[in-house]
Design an enzyme around this catalytic site. Structure first.
Site, PDB file in Angstrom:
ATOM      1  N   LYS A  73       0.841  -1.205   0.000  1.00 22.80           N
ATOM      2  CA  LYS A  73       0.000   0.000   0.000  1.00 22.80           C
ATOM      3  C   LYS A  73       0.879   1.259   0.000  1.00 22.80           C
ATOM      4  O   LYS A  73       0.571   2.241  -0.671  1.00 22.80           O
ATOM      5  CB  LYS A  73      -0.936  -0.004   1.224  1.00 22.80           C
ATOM      6  CG  LYS A  73      -1.706   1.292   1.433  1.00 22.80           C
ATOM      7  CD  LYS A  73      -2.773   1.517   0.393  1.00 22.80           C
ATOM      8  CE  LYS A  73      -3.287   2.913   0.197  1.00 22.80           C
ATOM      9  NZ  LYS A  73      -3.694   3.714   1.293  1.00 22.80           N
TER      10      LYS A  73
ATOM     11  N   GLU B 119       1.338   6.795  -6.624  1.00 22.03           N
ATOM     12  CA  GLU B 119       0.245   7.786  -6.732  1.00 22.03           C
ATOM     13  C   GLU B 119       0.817   9.224  -6.707  1.00 22.03           C
ATOM     14  O   GLU B 119       0.382  10.078  -7.479  1.00 22.03           O
ATOM     15  CB  GLU B 119      -0.709   7.554  -5.565  1.00 22.03           C
ATOM     16  CG  GLU B 119      -1.913   8.448  -5.508  1.00 22.03           C
ATOM     17  CD  GLU B 119      -2.725   8.160  -4.223  1.00 22.03           C
ATOM     18  OE1 GLU B 119      -2.992   6.990  -3.914  1.00 22.03           O
ATOM     19  OE2 GLU B 119      -3.082   9.127  -3.532  1.00 22.03           O
TER      20      GLU B 119
ATOM     21  N   ARG C   1       5.990  18.679  -3.807  1.00 22.96           N
ATOM     22  CA  ARG C   1       4.992  19.151  -2.836  1.00 22.96           C
ATOM     23  C   ARG C   1       5.668  19.999  -1.756  1.00 22.96           C
ATOM     24  O   ARG C   1       5.107  20.993  -1.293  1.00 22.96           O
ATOM     25  CB  ARG C   1       4.279  17.958  -2.180  1.00 22.96           C
ATOM     26  CG  ARG C   1       3.400  17.193  -3.148  1.00 22.96           C
ATOM     27  CD  ARG C   1       2.464  16.258  -2.411  1.00 22.96           C
ATOM     28  NE  ARG C   1       1.880  15.288  -3.335  1.00 22.96           N
ATOM     29  CZ  ARG C   1       0.881  14.471  -3.008  1.00 22.96           C
ATOM     30  NH1 ARG C   1       0.372  14.496  -1.801  1.00 22.96           N
ATOM     31  NH2 ARG C   1       0.404  13.605  -3.891  1.00 22.96           N
TER      32      ARG C   1
ATOM     33  N   ARG D  60      36.387   9.108  -5.804  1.00 26.09           N
ATOM     34  CA  ARG D  60      36.304   8.443  -4.491  1.00 26.09           C
ATOM     35  C   ARG D  60      37.637   7.799  -4.152  1.00 26.09           C
ATOM     36  O   ARG D  60      38.103   7.812  -3.011  1.00 26.09           O
ATOM     37  CB  ARG D  60      35.182   7.386  -4.506  1.00 26.09           C
ATOM     38  CG  ARG D  60      33.777   7.970  -4.617  1.00 26.09           C
ATOM     39  CD  ARG D  60      32.728   6.880  -4.629  1.00 26.09           C
ATOM     40  NE  ARG D  60      32.637   6.207  -3.360  1.00 26.09           N
ATOM     41  CZ  ARG D  60      32.863   4.919  -3.163  1.00 26.09           C
ATOM     42  NH1 ARG D  60      33.213   4.148  -4.180  1.00 26.09           N
ATOM     43  NH2 ARG D  60      32.758   4.402  -1.969  1.00 26.09           N
TER      44      ARG D  60
HETATM   45  P1  NBP Z   1      -8.314   9.734  10.216  1.00 24.28           P
HETATM   46  O1  NBP Z   1      -6.993   9.313   9.739  1.00 24.28           O
HETATM   47  O2  NBP Z   1      -8.667  11.172  10.182  1.00 24.28           O
HETATM   48  O3  NBP Z   1      -8.523   9.189  11.718  1.00 24.28           O
HETATM   49  C1  NBP Z   1      -9.708   9.434  12.404  1.00 24.28           C
HETATM   50  C2  NBP Z   1      -9.997   8.339  13.389  1.00 24.28           C
HETATM   51  O4  NBP Z   1      -8.884   8.131  14.260  1.00 24.28           O
HETATM   52  C3  NBP Z   1     -11.186   8.710  14.267  1.00 24.28           C
HETATM   53  O5  NBP Z   1     -11.881   7.533  14.556  1.00 24.28           O
HETATM   54  C4  NBP Z   1     -10.500   9.279  15.486  1.00 24.28           C
HETATM   55  O6  NBP Z   1     -11.283   9.230  16.637  1.00 24.28           O
HETATM   56  C5  NBP Z   1      -9.343   8.336  15.620  1.00 24.28           C
HETATM   57  N1  NBP Z   1      -8.265   8.844  16.465  1.00 24.28           N
HETATM   58  C6  NBP Z   1      -7.428   9.889  16.300  1.00 24.28           C
HETATM   59 BR1  NBP Z   1      -7.468  11.046  14.902  1.00 24.28          BR
HETATM   60  N2  NBP Z   1      -6.570  10.044  17.298  1.00 24.28           N
HETATM   61  C7  NBP Z   1      -6.873   9.067  18.152  1.00 24.28           C
HETATM   62  C8  NBP Z   1      -6.324   8.695  19.406  1.00 24.28           C
HETATM   63  N3  NBP Z   1      -5.293   9.347  19.932  1.00 24.28           N
HETATM   64  N4  NBP Z   1      -6.871   7.649  20.038  1.00 24.28           N
HETATM   65  C9  NBP Z   1      -7.896   6.984  19.481  1.00 24.28           C
HETATM   66  N5  NBP Z   1      -8.460   7.285  18.303  1.00 24.28           N
HETATM   67  C10 NBP Z   1      -7.949   8.315  17.641  1.00 24.28           C
HETATM   68  O7  NBP Z   1      -9.490   8.913   9.478  1.00 24.28           O
HETATM   69  P2  NBP Z   1      -9.630   8.406   7.981  1.00 24.28           P
HETATM   70  O8  NBP Z   1      -9.310   9.491   6.998  1.00 24.28           O
HETATM   71  O9  NBP Z   1     -10.947   7.734   7.918  1.00 24.28           O
HETATM   72  O10 NBP Z   1      -8.485   7.315   7.849  1.00 24.28           O
HETATM   73  C11 NBP Z   1      -8.403   6.171   8.681  1.00 24.28           C
HETATM   74  C12 NBP Z   1      -7.135   5.421   8.322  1.00 24.28           C
HETATM   75  O11 NBP Z   1      -7.220   5.022   6.938  1.00 24.28           O
HETATM   76  C13 NBP Z   1      -5.875   6.264   8.429  1.00 24.28           C
HETATM   77  O12 NBP Z   1      -4.796   5.451   8.798  1.00 24.28           O
HETATM   78  C14 NBP Z   1      -5.669   6.778   7.029  1.00 24.28           C
HETATM   79  O13 NBP Z   1      -4.320   7.098   6.757  1.00 24.28           O
HETATM   80  C15 NBP Z   1      -6.137   5.583   6.215  1.00 24.28           C
HETATM   81  N6  NBP Z   1      -6.625   5.897   4.873  1.00 24.28           N
HETATM   82  C16 NBP Z   1      -7.322   7.054   4.637  1.00 24.28           C
HETATM   83  C17 NBP Z   1      -7.798   7.299   3.344  1.00 24.28           C
HETATM   84  C18 NBP Z   1      -8.585   8.547   3.049  1.00 24.28           C
HETATM   85  O14 NBP Z   1      -8.871   8.775   1.857  1.00 24.28           O
HETATM   86  N7  NBP Z   1      -8.976   9.325   4.024  1.00 24.28           N
HETATM   87  C19 NBP Z   1      -7.575   6.365   2.323  1.00 24.28           C
HETATM   88  C20 NBP Z   1      -6.907   5.183   2.625  1.00 24.28           C
HETATM   89  C21 NBP Z   1      -6.428   4.955   3.896  1.00 24.28           C
HETATM   90  P3  NBP Z   1     -12.175  10.496  17.046  1.00 24.28           P
HETATM   91  O15 NBP Z   1     -13.405  10.431  16.200  1.00 24.28           O
HETATM   92  O16 NBP Z   1     -12.457  10.273  18.470  1.00 24.28           O
HETATM   93  O17 NBP Z   1     -11.363  11.713  16.784  1.00 24.28           O
END
Ligand code: NBP
Length: 490
Positions: free
Chosen positions: A194, A201, A299, A457
């Site tokens: 991934k 990407e 970036r 070198r």
């Molecule tokens: P985020 O990466 O924004 O994470 C949000 C989630 O993490 C919420 O449930 C939040 O809880 C929880 N969280 C955080 Br922030 N800090 C925390 C902590 N200290 N303890 C416990 N929970 C915590 O969400 P996402 O964009 O849905 O992505 C989720 C995963 O999937 C990530 O690893 C991301 O890199 C990956 N991903 C994202 C995408 C995308 O397009 N967004 C695509 C593919 C993979 P809360 O609600 O209580 O704040």
């Protein structure tokens, strides 16, 4: 798929899987699973998000709220399967720690976030030592993919796969009747794949950005004209999700100003780290991945506003003065883009090949390309050619050497050179196109300048060098001139 337990007259529905983390990805994955007939128990650090889901998009569906980790564990069929969709890093470790208090040997934790593969290696070991199983599953496709079918790359404890295969392959994107989800390999391999997907990407987005930039500055095309170009490109060999959405973006008009929205968007590009990790990993494994790294550097430069402002004043940009045939130039840019893209993918797959050896993962590169044909951000027709290339020759040294890619590069290289040369001449940065071309030219050149590097070198550090005309390692006292030069075998 519901398991109904009747205990002292109380009916409890057990869930197929528990999911922690109800942000964009988690919530949509839950709905995707439920749409495929699975019952999901959900938990989130902030409990309001559980209520929001249960009362909103999840109302009336087979989704069960769990307000504590204990509750979550009690709601799951055994072996329990808990998927984490939380921010990568510490939150994953915190939830694992909590889950270890309530789960039992044989249960499974799946991390679907963008975790660093080395963390997944560590966590797999931790869980396996306790008799549990761990899966690091890369999930790609963003919000829409999570809901309608992402590409999923699971790796880790192989024993877990039969227990999660049905769910994961059902919710994944399907291409030609095949799910874009297959077992990748042991420990951190799923997250590694991934990570490299994301690195590619970065390069893909960079190259598309450069194509847009060149048409804008050298042809003076407006957003509408470029939208047409991207729509046309999407009908041919460049057909891909990123080309498609670029067309959509160019067609978007800002409601307030009536201008193309893209031209109002600030140019400081963000990043979350996976492109950087891919580049760091390429350096660590000694794999040349310059076009991926350029995507990251570009970036970084874009966000260096203070430096950019000063430099723009010190070295003002002159509007290019060129007289080009638009149709001809658009086609040249298309060819340059496709050739550069081939190089970026070659770099990414080279990294996967080396990682497979380094970490003993036995990665199936053709299968990995297949997983990316649907659901994920880099999905493209073109990936089928990569699968074909590895099917024909699983030991292919570099993708550039596969017959289809050789033919394309030979056909496109003249335009590619002209586009890069013109951009350089006119002061337009094209780090993606140029680095891909330099990669291509370096890899095909029979005798590089690095003979001089070796000599330097040896001159200052006695690092020795090899000779082309005889075997052995040699050291020369270069500074002594013709008279006393010695070449010693060492
Ligand atoms: P985020 O990466 O924004 O994470 C949000 C989630 O993490 C919420 O449930 C939040 O809880 C929880 N969280 C955080 Br922030 N800090 C925390 C902590 N200290 N303890 C416990 N929970 C915590 O969400 P996402 O964009 O849905 O992505 C989720 C995963 O999937 C990530 O690893 C991301 O890199 C990956 N991903 C994202 C995408 C995308 O397009 N967004 C695509 C593919 C993979 P809360 O609600 O209580 O704040």
């Amino acid at each position: 798929m519901q398991e109904i337990i009747k205990k002292q007259g109380v009916i409890t529905i057990k869930a197929d899987l528990g999911l922690i983390g109800l942000a964009v990805m988690g919530e949509n994955l839950v709905l995707n699973m439920e749409n495929h007939g699975f019952t999901v128990a959900v938990h989130n650090r902030t409990p309001e998000k559980i209520d929001q889901l249960l009362q909103g998009r999840g109302a009336g569906k087979n989704i069960i709220g769990a307000y504590t980790i204990e509750e979550l564990a009690s709601q799951l069929k055994t072996p329990r399967k808990v998927m984490l969709m939380v921010k990568a890093g510490e939150p994953v470790d915190l939830f694992i720690e909590r889950l270890l208090e309530v789960l039992e040997p044989g249960d499974i934790i799946i991390d679907g976030g963008n975790s660093l593969y080395s963390d997944t290696i560590r966590r797999t070991k931790l869980l396996e030592d306790r008799g549990l199983f761990y899966v690091g599953a890369g999930v790609s496709g963003g919000e829409e993919g999570a809901l309608t079918g992402p590409s999923i790359m699971p790796g880790g404890s192989k024993e877990a796969w039969p227990h999660i295969q049905t769910i994961f392959q059902a919710i994944a994107a399907q291409v030609d009747g095949e799910p874009c989800c297959e077992w990748i390999g042991s420990d951190g391999s799923g997250h590694y794949v991934k990570m490299v997907h994301n690195g590619i990407e970065y390069a893909d987005m960079q190259l598309i950005g450069e194509a847009y930039f060149l048409m804008k500055h050298l042809l003076g095309f407006n957003a509408e004209e470029m939208q047409e170009v991207f729509e046309e490109w999407n009908q041919g060999e460049l057909d891909s999700y990123l080309i498609e959405i670029t067309g959509h973006i160019l067609g978007k008009v800002d409601q307030d100003t009536g201008q193309p929205l893209l031209e109002l968007v600030g140019d400081g590009a963000g990043q979350k780290g996976t492109g950087k990790w891919t580049s760091q990993e390429a350096l660590d494994l000694g794999v040349a991945a310059p076009t991926i790294a350029e995507g990251v550097f570009a970036r970084i430069i874009s966000g260096a506003y203070d430096q950019r402002e000063l430099a723009a004043k010190a070295f003002p940009f002159k509007t290019p003065q060129v007289d080009l045939d638009p149709a001809e130039f658009v086609e040249a840019v298309r060819q340059a883009l496709f050739a550069s893209k081939i190089c970026a993918y070659s770099q990414g797959f080279d990294l996967l090949a080396q990682a497979s050896k380094e970490y003993d993962w036995n990665l199936n590169l053709g299968e990995i390309a297949k997983l990316w044909r649907g659901g994920c951000i880099i999905r493209a027709q073109f990936l089928q050619h990569i699968t074909d290339a590895y099917d024909q020759n699983p030991d292919l040294e570099n993708l550039l050497l596969a017959p289809y890619f050789q033919e394309t590069l030979k056909g496109n290289q003249e335009s590619w050179r002209k586009v890069v040369a013109l951009a350089v001449e006119q002061g337009l940065p094209v780090p993606g196109f140029a680095s891909a071309l330099a990669y291509f030219d370096s890899i095909r050149h029979p005798y590089l300048w690095t003979n001089l590097v070796q000599a330097q070198r040896d001159y200052f550090g006695a690092h020795t060098y090899s000779r082309r005309d005889r075997p052995g390692a040699f050291h020369t006292q270069w500074q002594l001139g013709d008279k006393v030069v010695t070449s010693d075998e060492v």
